[in-house]
Design a protein around this motif. Structure first.
Motif, PDB file in Angstrom:
ATOM      1  N   VAL A 369       2.244   9.093  12.581  1.00  0.00           N
ATOM      2  CA  VAL A 369       1.395   7.898  12.621  1.00  0.00           C
ATOM      3  C   VAL A 369       1.854   6.968  13.739  1.00  0.00           C
ATOM      4  O   VAL A 369       1.035   6.390  14.465  1.00  0.00           O
ATOM      5  N   GLY A 370       3.174   6.832  13.890  1.00  0.00           N
ATOM      6  CA  GLY A 370       3.703   5.963  14.930  1.00  0.00           C
ATOM      7  C   GLY A 370       3.306   6.404  16.326  1.00  0.00           C
ATOM      8  O   GLY A 370       3.019   5.571  17.203  1.00  0.00           O
ATOM      9  N   ILE A 371       3.264   7.707  16.570  1.00  0.00           N
ATOM     10  CA  ILE A 371       2.897   8.181  17.909  1.00  0.00           C
ATOM     11  C   ILE A 371       1.425   7.932  18.183  1.00  0.00           C
ATOM     12  O   ILE A 371       1.018   7.677  19.329  1.00  0.00           O
ATOM     13  N   MET A 372       0.592   7.958  17.132  1.00  0.00           N
ATOM     14  CA  MET A 372      -0.818   7.612  17.324  1.00  0.00           C
ATOM     15  C   MET A 372      -0.960   6.129  17.665  1.00  0.00           C
ATOM     16  O   MET A 372      -1.766   5.749  18.522  1.00  0.00           O
ATOM     17  N   PHE A 373      -0.179   5.281  16.991  1.00  0.00           N
ATOM     18  CA  PHE A 373      -0.180   3.864  17.334  1.00  0.00           C
ATOM     19  C   PHE A 373       0.279   3.661  18.782  1.00  0.00           C
ATOM     20  O   PHE A 373      -0.263   2.820  19.512  1.00  0.00           O
ATOM     21  N   THR A 374       1.283   4.434  19.188  1.00  0.00           N
ATOM     22  CA  THR A 374       1.790   4.323  20.554  1.00  0.00           C
ATOM     23  C   THR A 374       0.707   4.630  21.568  1.00  0.00           C
ATOM     24  O   THR A 374       0.549   3.945  22.588  1.00  0.00           O
ATOM     25  N   PHE A 375      -0.076   5.683  21.299  1.00  0.00           N
ATOM     26  CA  PHE A 375      -1.187   6.023  22.202  1.00  0.00           C
ATOM     27  C   PHE A 375      -2.200   4.892  22.276  1.00  0.00           C
ATOM     28  O   PHE A 375      -2.653   4.500  23.366  1.00  0.00           O
TER      29      PHE A 375
END
Length: 827
Positions: A369-375
């Motif tokens: 989920v965090g990497i999607m937020f990062t994108f």
């Protein structure tokens, strides 16, 4: 409309929204950030120690049932008890026992400590002297009134009582009446509403009282353990995060060389952390020791995205584009790459959700989920914020400080990065075969990497390193005693507590064959349990209690003999009466350690071979359980840990296979749909496989095992490392379409994107490597490995990708030529 056209249309619309309405984009993201701020207050802290990994295991559930159903002489029900550990030259002298009784008396006087009962050397000796003594005050008076000689005689009389010998150290000498360590257990009467914080407060007060008692006494219980592990998490964050932020700030300054761009990058990083922690709060996923790696990874990946977008934007402005068009062009080239990187990173991070272990699953969810937020933040918010700030800068007349790209064809860095591509054109096949061979060798060597699941992985070291103790406030951590206490218990009591396998059996033990069935497997046990004379098992069960009591009581021996039809010492009829007599005798308490009072559950304890591995012991216990004519489960601390280790290894391998499989399939699909070059997806995966092979080999060489956190490193390496190949390949495709060949396109790619890759590699490697400064070893090893993984992935993208791409071009050209031959000639 084809799928490729739909993807391109969606990308163009998103790009148009970013560059045409940047203020609206910025406002929406700031509002969302405010929403996620609301979840920060709900983030739960979890110690994330051994218990978090064993809660749902069948082996642990069986062990819990054993602890619940049988009265152990040395119970450690850490939810309701506190152990007072005394060390001295001799804890069995009159003076030492009186001190223990006085300590218990002080505890009993405090109603808030809710002491229900106490057990240990002082109560046992006092009751041996005076069976009517039942309170701490009576224990003290009895011990004070006895002579040293009477106390020594009382201790010798308890020599065969396991309830006494279980709470004195294994150097107990009944002849000299001496032992160096003892454990007094205080049982608490807590209401159901009593929580972990209340238990911690009680055990802290107990330690304060113990500190006022002469001698060395430590209060130890689950509250102490949870508190110190949680404190080590907070202290590690306090040490690591400032270092990570400073490193990232340094590299932002080096990469951006513009204070406004640096500020934008920091704002985006802070937003990423707020969104991720807000999600944890709203979702109820606890923040544990393993979760410290998540913000560090996201910060590093976020900087990677930021460097790419700012660097590509600057390249376009140098070509003469105005700000809006430069960002439109940069986004057009990078958005697809960011989507590909994000999806593959989600596959890599999220692959851990298939783990049977809850903390690893939670880590997979949070990082995915965090990497999607990062994108979203770096792929959409940052470009929009860059346009807004540049517009304000122009309006206010603020000059650009340095807006040149990181590397160019004429720079030293550009020439160095292009060197592998320059060499690859001469013998790409030889280079690819050489890389495959070296990767196979390293992978085969790394296949022998060990697996571990030990307290030491989670706990702060007994002696903190100098760089930690020398830190100023508030970064200087407090004093940790948990590790030294556990080491003391292992040293003084370990041999009697950790070298047994327990078989938990359920059934009707009043049946005539029941005791014979319990004893039958002992004559021919597995090698790991064949520690008795003649290769027999060394077992303790209700059978051995019956034999022991029969040797001491003639009437009971006669009862056993009358009901032993085959004269082997084990009764095989009228078992209910034998149990009734046994439970009513002096041996009744010991019998309750191995058979429940309803005669429906039993346990057997087997001593294990000290040289046997955990796997061998576990296999042996399972084999014995299968031989019993009852429903039986093998358990015990060694079995539970072996089960966790097995699941850790499975998580590592399954996570890696899933991450690689999904990533390869997605890359083949996306390059086939968008570029009609599906084999480039396979080429993309080649460098990351080489990097993982070298990482495994390095782990074994450095003696770093797969543990509760490092087991995730393989799939996470796919998620983090594939970005270098994706960015390189995506830029290569752009250049390939307008260049004269793959070699020239790769040269341009590495001098352009290669500079951004190099910058992001440094930030990611050093940023995540800062975890090596964490207090606990599990985080330190993870930091080292993720830094190595990033470095290997970058080097593989620069070294392995160029020759692989050249081979792909040959095959691609051959495929085109073949198709051209069979294409019908138009009339």
């Amino acid at each position: 409309m084809s799928l490729a056209e739909k993807i391109e249309t969606a990308t163009e619309r998103l790009n148009t929204t970013i560059v045409d309405r940047p203020r609206a984009v910025v406002v929406v993201f700031l509002l969302l950030t405010g929403l996620f701020v609301g979840g920060l207050g709900s983030v739960q802290m979890s110690a994330g120690g051994l218990d978090a990994f064993t809660d749902d295991l069948p082996e642990q559930k069986a062990l819990d049932q054993v602890d619940q159903n049988f009265e152990e002489p040395f119970r450690t029900d850490t939810e309701t008890t506190t152990q007072l550990i005394r060390t001295n030259s001799n804890v069995l002298t009159k003076e030492a026992l009186v001190r223990d009784a006085r300590l218990l008396e002080r505890v009993a006087e405090r109603d808030d400590l809710r002491m229900e009962s106490a057990s240990g050397p002082a109560p046992s000796v006092a009751q041996q002297l005076d069976p009517s003594a039942t309170t701490p005050a009576e224990y003290r008076r009895t011990l004070e009134g006895a002579s040293p000689s009477e106390i020594r005689q009382a201790v010798r009389a308890l020599e065969s009582d396991s309830r006494f010998t279980g709470v004195v150290s294994n150097d107990f000498n009944p002849t000299s009446v001496s032992a160096s360590t003892s454990i007094t257990t205080v049982s608490h009467d807590f209401p159901e509403s009593f929580g972990d914080d209340d238990l911690t407060a009680v055990q802290t007060d107990l330690q304060t009282i113990a500190d006022d008692t002469p001698g060395d006494v430590r209060a130890f219980g689950s509250g102490t353990t949870e508190t110190e592990i949680s404190q080590s998490v907070q202290d590690s964050l306090l040490i690591v995060m400032p270092v990570v932020v400073l490193l990232l700030l340094f590299f932002l300054v080096v990469a951006y060389r513009d204070p406004i761009d640096v500020l934008l990058g920091l704002v985006a990083l802070v937003m990423t952390i707020i969104w991720t922690f807000g999600f944890l709060g709203y979702s109820g996923i606890p923040f544990s020791q393993q979760m410290i790696s998540v913000p560090v990874l996201l910060l590093a990946v976020g900087v990677d995205f930021g460097i790419h977008i700012i660097n590509r934007y600057r390249e376009e402005t140098e070509r003469g584009f105005e700000a809006v068009e430069a960002m439109r062009e940069a986004n057009a080239q990078l958005l697809i790459a960011f989507v590909i990187v994000t999806v593959t990173a989600v596959f890599g991070f999220g692959a851990n959700v298939i783990s049977d272990l809850t903390p690893i699953r939670n880590l997979g969810i949070a990082s995915a989920v965090g990497i999607m937020f990062t994108f979203l933040i770096f792929g959409i918010f940052l470009p929009a914020a860059k346009l807004v700030t540049d517009e304000i800068r122009v309006r206010l007349g603020v000059p650009d400080f340095n807006s040149s790209p990181i590397a160019s064809e004429d720079s030293v860095l550009g020439r160095v990065l292009a060197f592998p591509a320059r060499v690859s054109r001469y013998a790409p096949t030889v280079i690819v075969l050489g890389l495959l061979l070296s990767g196979a060798v390293m992978g085969a060597y790394g296949a022998g990497v060990g697996t571990s699941f030990e307290n030491e992985d989670f706990l702060p070291p007994e002696e903190l390193p100098a760089y930690v103790t020398g830190l100023p406030e508030p970064f200087n951590p407090g004093e940790y005693t948990i590790t030294s206490t556990i080491n003391l218990l292992d040293d003084k009591f370990g041999s009697s507590q950790s070298s047994t396998v327990k078989i938990y059996a359920r059934g009707n033990f009043e049946q005539d064959h029941a005791l014979e069935a319990l004893a039958a497997p002992n004559d021919d046990p597995p090698e790991s349990l064949a520690v008795g004379p003649g290769g027999q098992a060394e077992a303790q069960s209700i059978v051995t209690v019956i034999e022991s009591h029969a040797n001491r009581n003639e009437d009971f021996a006669a009862l056993v003999a009358r009901n032993d039809r085959n004269d082997n010492g084990i009764p095989d009829q009228n078992l209910e009466r034998i149990y009734d007599e046994l439970f009513a005798s002096a041996a009744g308490d010991r019998a309750k350690q191995y058979l429940t009072e309803d005669y429906r559950s039993a346990q057997i304890e087997y001593q294990t071979d000290a040289d046997a591995s955990q796997t061998e012991v576990t296999t042996g216990g399972t084999e014995l359980a299968d031989r019993l004519q009852f429903e039986a489960t093998s358990t015990g601390s060694v079995v539970v840990r072996a089960a966790v280790m097995d699941r850790i290894f499975q998580s590592a391998i399954q996570g890696l296979a899933l991450a690689v499989g999904l990533t390869a399939a997605f890359l083949v699909l996306i390059y086939g749909v968008l570029e009609r070059k599906p084999l480039l997806g396979v080429v993309n995966v080649f460098p990351i496989l080489i990097a993982i092979a070298f990482l495994l080999g390095t782990m074994r060489y450095m003696d770093i095992t797969l543990n509760a956190l490092t087991a995730t490193i393989l799939s996470i390496s796919v998620g983090v490392g594939i970005a270098y190949s994706v960015h390189t390949t995506h830029r290569f495709i752009d250049e390939y379409d307008s260049a004269t060949g793959a070699h020239e396109a790769m040269m341009v790619t590495l001098t352009g994107t290669g500079g951004a890759l190099f910058g992001s590699m440094l930030t990611t490697a050093l940023g995540t490597g800062a975890l090596a400064l964490a207090i606990t070893p599990i985080l330190g090893n993870f930091g080292v490995l993720i830094a190595l993984s990033v470095t290997y992935s970058f080097l593989a993208a620069v070294v392995a990708l160029p020759p692989a791409v050249l081979l792909w071009e040959r095959f691609h050209q051959w495929d085109v030529d073949v198709l051209a031959r069979f294409r019908p000639v138009s009339q």
